[in-house]
Design an enzyme around this catalytic site. Structure first.
Site, PDB file in Angstrom:
ATOM      1  N   ARG A 127       0.830  -1.224   0.000  1.00  0.00           N
ATOM      2  CA  ARG A 127       0.000   0.000   0.000  1.00  0.00           C
ATOM      3  C   ARG A 127       0.858   1.266   0.000  1.00  0.00           C
ATOM      4  O   ARG A 127       0.519   2.258   0.649  1.00  0.00           O
ATOM      5  CB  ARG A 127      -0.943   0.038   1.211  1.00  0.00           C
ATOM      6  CG  ARG A 127      -1.979  -1.062   1.243  1.00  0.00           C
ATOM      7  CD  ARG A 127      -2.960  -0.952   0.083  1.00  0.00           C
ATOM      8  NE  ARG A 127      -4.071  -1.860   0.274  1.00  0.00           N
ATOM      9  CZ  ARG A 127      -4.078  -3.137  -0.094  1.00  0.00           C
ATOM     10  NH1 ARG A 127      -3.032  -3.648  -0.723  1.00  0.00           N
ATOM     11  NH2 ARG A 127      -5.123  -3.891   0.118  1.00  0.00           N
ATOM     12  N   GLU A 135      -4.939   4.264   6.003  1.00  0.00           N
ATOM     13  CA  GLU A 135      -4.645   4.082   4.570  1.00  0.00           C
ATOM     14  C   GLU A 135      -5.012   5.337   3.766  1.00  0.00           C
ATOM     15  O   GLU A 135      -4.253   5.754   2.892  1.00  0.00           O
ATOM     16  CB  GLU A 135      -5.465   2.903   4.043  1.00  0.00           C
ATOM     17  CG  GLU A 135      -4.664   1.817   3.397  1.00  0.00           C
ATOM     18  CD  GLU A 135      -5.544   0.816   2.662  1.00  0.00           C
ATOM     19  OE1 GLU A 135      -6.388   1.210   1.851  1.00  0.00           O
ATOM     20  OE2 GLU A 135      -5.354  -0.384   2.903  1.00  0.00           O
ATOM     21  N   SER A 189     -10.636  -0.287   3.250  1.00  0.00           N
ATOM     22  CA  SER A 189      -9.932  -0.494   4.530  1.00  0.00           C
ATOM     23  C   SER A 189      -9.424   0.853   5.019  1.00  0.00           C
ATOM     24  O   SER A 189      -8.754   1.565   4.281  1.00  0.00           O
ATOM     25  CB  SER A 189      -8.724  -1.407   4.339  1.00  0.00           C
ATOM     26  OG  SER A 189      -9.103  -2.664   3.874  1.00  0.00           O
TER      27      SER A 189
HETATM   28  N1  EPU Z   1     -11.384  -9.957  10.955  1.00  0.00           N
HETATM   29  C1  EPU Z   1     -12.079  -9.988  12.134  1.00  0.00           C
HETATM   30  N2  EPU Z   1     -12.977  -9.007  12.383  1.00  0.00           N
HETATM   31  C2  EPU Z   1     -13.205  -7.994  11.504  1.00  0.00           C
HETATM   32  C3  EPU Z   1     -12.485  -7.947  10.296  1.00  0.00           C
HETATM   33  C4  EPU Z   1     -11.564  -8.944  10.030  1.00  0.00           C
HETATM   34  O1  EPU Z   1     -11.902 -10.880  12.958  1.00  0.00           O
HETATM   35  O2  EPU Z   1     -14.038  -7.145  11.799  1.00  0.00           O
HETATM   36  C5  EPU Z   1     -10.442 -11.010  10.638  1.00  0.00           C
HETATM   37  C6  EPU Z   1     -10.996 -11.865   9.490  1.00  0.00           C
HETATM   38  O3  EPU Z   1     -11.791 -12.900   9.968  1.00  0.00           O
HETATM   39  C7  EPU Z   1      -9.745 -12.378   8.831  1.00  0.00           C
HETATM   40  C8  EPU Z   1      -8.722 -11.289   9.094  1.00  0.00           C
HETATM   41  O4  EPU Z   1      -9.244 -10.468  10.132  1.00  0.00           O
HETATM   42  O5  EPU Z   1      -9.308 -13.556   9.472  1.00  0.00           O
HETATM   43  C9  EPU Z   1      -8.414 -10.459   7.849  1.00  0.00           C
HETATM   44  O6  EPU Z   1      -9.594  -9.885   7.320  1.00  0.00           O
HETATM   45  P1  EPU Z   1      -9.916  -9.903   5.736  1.00  0.00           P
HETATM   46  O7  EPU Z   1      -9.649 -11.234   5.199  1.00  0.00           O
HETATM   47  O8  EPU Z   1     -11.264  -9.304   5.600  1.00  0.00           O
HETATM   48  O9  EPU Z   1      -8.845  -9.016   4.989  1.00  0.00           O
HETATM   49  P2  EPU Z   1      -8.127  -7.713   5.456  1.00  0.00           P
HETATM   50  O10 EPU Z   1      -6.750  -8.005   5.898  1.00  0.00           O
HETATM   51  O11 EPU Z   1      -9.000  -7.049   6.418  1.00  0.00           O
HETATM   52  C10 EPU Z   1      -7.070  -6.973   3.163  1.00  0.00           C
HETATM   53  C11 EPU Z   1      -6.985  -5.667   2.435  1.00  0.00           C
HETATM   54  C12 EPU Z   1      -8.235  -5.426   1.611  1.00  0.00           C
HETATM   55  C13 EPU Z   1      -8.381  -6.576   0.630  1.00  0.00           C
HETATM   56  C14 EPU Z   1      -8.469  -7.882   1.448  1.00  0.00           C
HETATM   57  C15 EPU Z   1      -8.528  -9.086   0.564  1.00  0.00           C
HETATM   58  C16 EPU Z   1      -5.623  -4.190   3.777  1.00  0.00           C
HETATM   59  C17 EPU Z   1      -5.600  -3.092   4.770  1.00  0.00           C
HETATM   60  N3  EPU Z   1      -6.822  -4.594   3.398  1.00  0.00           N
HETATM   61  O12 EPU Z   1      -8.120  -6.859   4.093  1.00  0.00           O
HETATM   62  O13 EPU Z   1      -8.029  -4.236   0.857  1.00  0.00           O
HETATM   63  O14 EPU Z   1      -9.550  -6.439  -0.153  1.00  0.00           O
HETATM   64  O15 EPU Z   1      -7.296  -8.025   2.271  1.00  0.00           O
HETATM   65  O16 EPU Z   1      -7.284  -9.294  -0.022  1.00  0.00           O
HETATM   66  O17 EPU Z   1      -4.575  -4.670   3.357  1.00  0.00           O
HETATM   67  C18 EPU Z   1      -8.371  -1.896   0.913  1.00  0.00           C
HETATM   68  O18 EPU Z   1      -7.150  -1.779   0.987  1.00  0.00           O
HETATM   69  O19 EPU Z   1      -9.133  -0.877   0.871  1.00  0.00           O
HETATM   70  C19 EPU Z   1      -8.955  -3.219   0.930  1.00  0.00           C
HETATM   71  C20 EPU Z   1     -10.274  -3.418   0.996  1.00  0.00           C
END
Ligand code: EPU
Length: 349
Positions: free
Chosen positions: A164, A345, A245
């Site tokens: 990012r 972000e 995010s």
């Molecule tokens: N989780 C929770 N509670 C929540 C949210 C998440 O327990 O309220 C846990 C989920 O269960 C999961 C872990 O946290 O085990 C990670 O969550 P998720 O898979 O939803 O992905 P993320 O790390 O939150 C990242 C990117 C997203 C991208 C997704 C899919 C970042 C900051 N975010 O999200 O990117 O779509 O992976 O690859 O890197 C963005 O940057 O705007 C964005 C949406």
């Protein structure tokens, strides 16, 4: 050149925050920028580049001259032995580009379907999702230097991509490399592999394979899965304003992570190639009890704690101040519980 005064910015930011630009120029190509640089009054103003508005928080009216990037067009520019090189104007919607590439038979962007924002903003924060980042499909970009009016081309190494992050997010420092506020991206070229392989190493996609029994999905199938996954857990900005995010996933050393796991055994974490560990910011925020909480009309999305939303819609939208107050309260509580500083972000304007 078409100079507009007192332009409402609510339609141009996906949070739907109300603010005005004192002056705005629509940039459809290099000529519009050259006209700004050649105008004695406009040339002295500070400038703010605006793309799809999906990664910004507006905290007040914008006094700088807003350069709203609207460069159109998508085409197959050329090909190499291994890649199709597709070129898109910076003003093209990101998802529209992904759709165009699939319809025209150049797969490779499907894991990044439905990411809000524009093509020109995609290299700025090296967007990524479901195991693919922009840098994996990037060929080069064309930009204009706002001080000299020169057009220049950058390859991936020159963009300084990391998670990012890129050279476009950093001001020119002592090394002189930062381009924030200095360059406007006009066109981006993508290198899409002729020997396409699916990228499926991501838990949500593995679940889809298990659910459907489709073991060798084509690009269109992955596109459909990614759209379904995103629609299920991320709010559609057309319906509920948001900027994706809100915080980056923080990285910590193995020792720091061991310390956190000892206290919080369930913390979601991923091992990185360099030995460091990435923690799921959404999990940390959720663990602090923030899901569904609000400050004024700014709130934490019920289904994904990493996304801050505008609960007031277009009629009674949240303010940028409310978003930032909420964000600071989240940062404080995560720091107090886990000793980790979350980094936003979006760009705060
Ligand atoms: N989780 C929770 N509670 C929540 C949210 C998440 O327990 O309220 C846990 C989920 O269960 C999961 C872990 O946290 O085990 C990670 O969550 P998720 O898979 O939803 O992905 P993320 O790390 O939150 C990242 C990117 C997203 C991208 C997704 C899919 C970042 C900051 N975010 O999200 O990117 O779509 O992976 O690859 O890197 C963005 O940057 O705007 C964005 C949406």
């Amino acid at each position: 050149m078409n100079l507009e005064k007192n332009v409402p910015l609510q339609p141009y930011n996906t949070f739907g925050i109300v603010a005005k630009a004192r002056a705005l120029v629509r940039v459809r190509g290099e000529d519009d920028l050259l006209a700004v640089l050649g105008d004695p009054q406009l040339a002295t103003l500070p400038r703010q580049v605006l793309g799809g508005g999906s990664n910004i928080v507006l905290t007040g009216d914008v006094k700088a001259l807003v350069l709203k990037v609207e460069v159109p067009g998508v085409r197959l520019a050329t090909e190499t032995d291994k890649h199709w090189i597709v070129e898109a104007g910076a003003g093209v919607g990101w998802h529209d580009l992904v759709t165009w590439t699939l319809v025209n038979g150049y797969p490779g962007l499907e894991n990044m379907a439905l990411i809000p924002g524009s093509v020109g903003a995609s290299p700025v924060q090296n967007i990524g999702a479901y195991g693919v980042e922009l840098q994996d499909r990037f060929d080069s970009l064309e930009a204009m230097d706002l001080f000299t009016g020169e057009l220049f081309c950058l390859n991936a190494a020159q963009c300084g991509f990391s998670y990012r992050d890129s050279v476009f997010k950093h001001s020119a420092g002592s090394d002189g490399l930062g381009l924030a506020g200095r360059a406007v991206i006009l066109r981006v070229r993508f290198a899409l592999p002729k020997r396409w392989k699916p990228e499926l190493g991501y838990l949500d996609l593995e679940r889809k394979i298990a659910e459907t029994g489709i073991r060798a999905p084509d690009a269109r199938q992955i596109f459909d899965w990614v759209c379904a996954i995103r629609r299920a857990k991320l709010p559609d900005p057309q319906v509920i304003g948001n900027a994706g995010s809100f915080f980056k996933n923080p990285t910590v050393s193995a020792e720091q992570c061991a310390d956190i796991i000892a206290r919080e055994p369930k913390v979601v974490h991923y091992h990185l190639d360099d030995g460091r560990i990435k923690l799921a910011a959404g999990w940390l925020i959720d663990a602090c009890g923030w899901k569904g909480k609000s400050v004024g009309h700014a709130g934490v999305y019920e289904k994904q704690a990493l996304v801050l939303v505008n609960r007031g819609g277009r009629e009674n939208p949240c303010t940028g101040g409310e978003v930032m107050t909420l964000a600071k309260a989240i940062q404080t509580s995560v720091y107090e519980r886990f000793g980790i500083r979350l980094e936003p972000e979006p760009v705060v304007i």
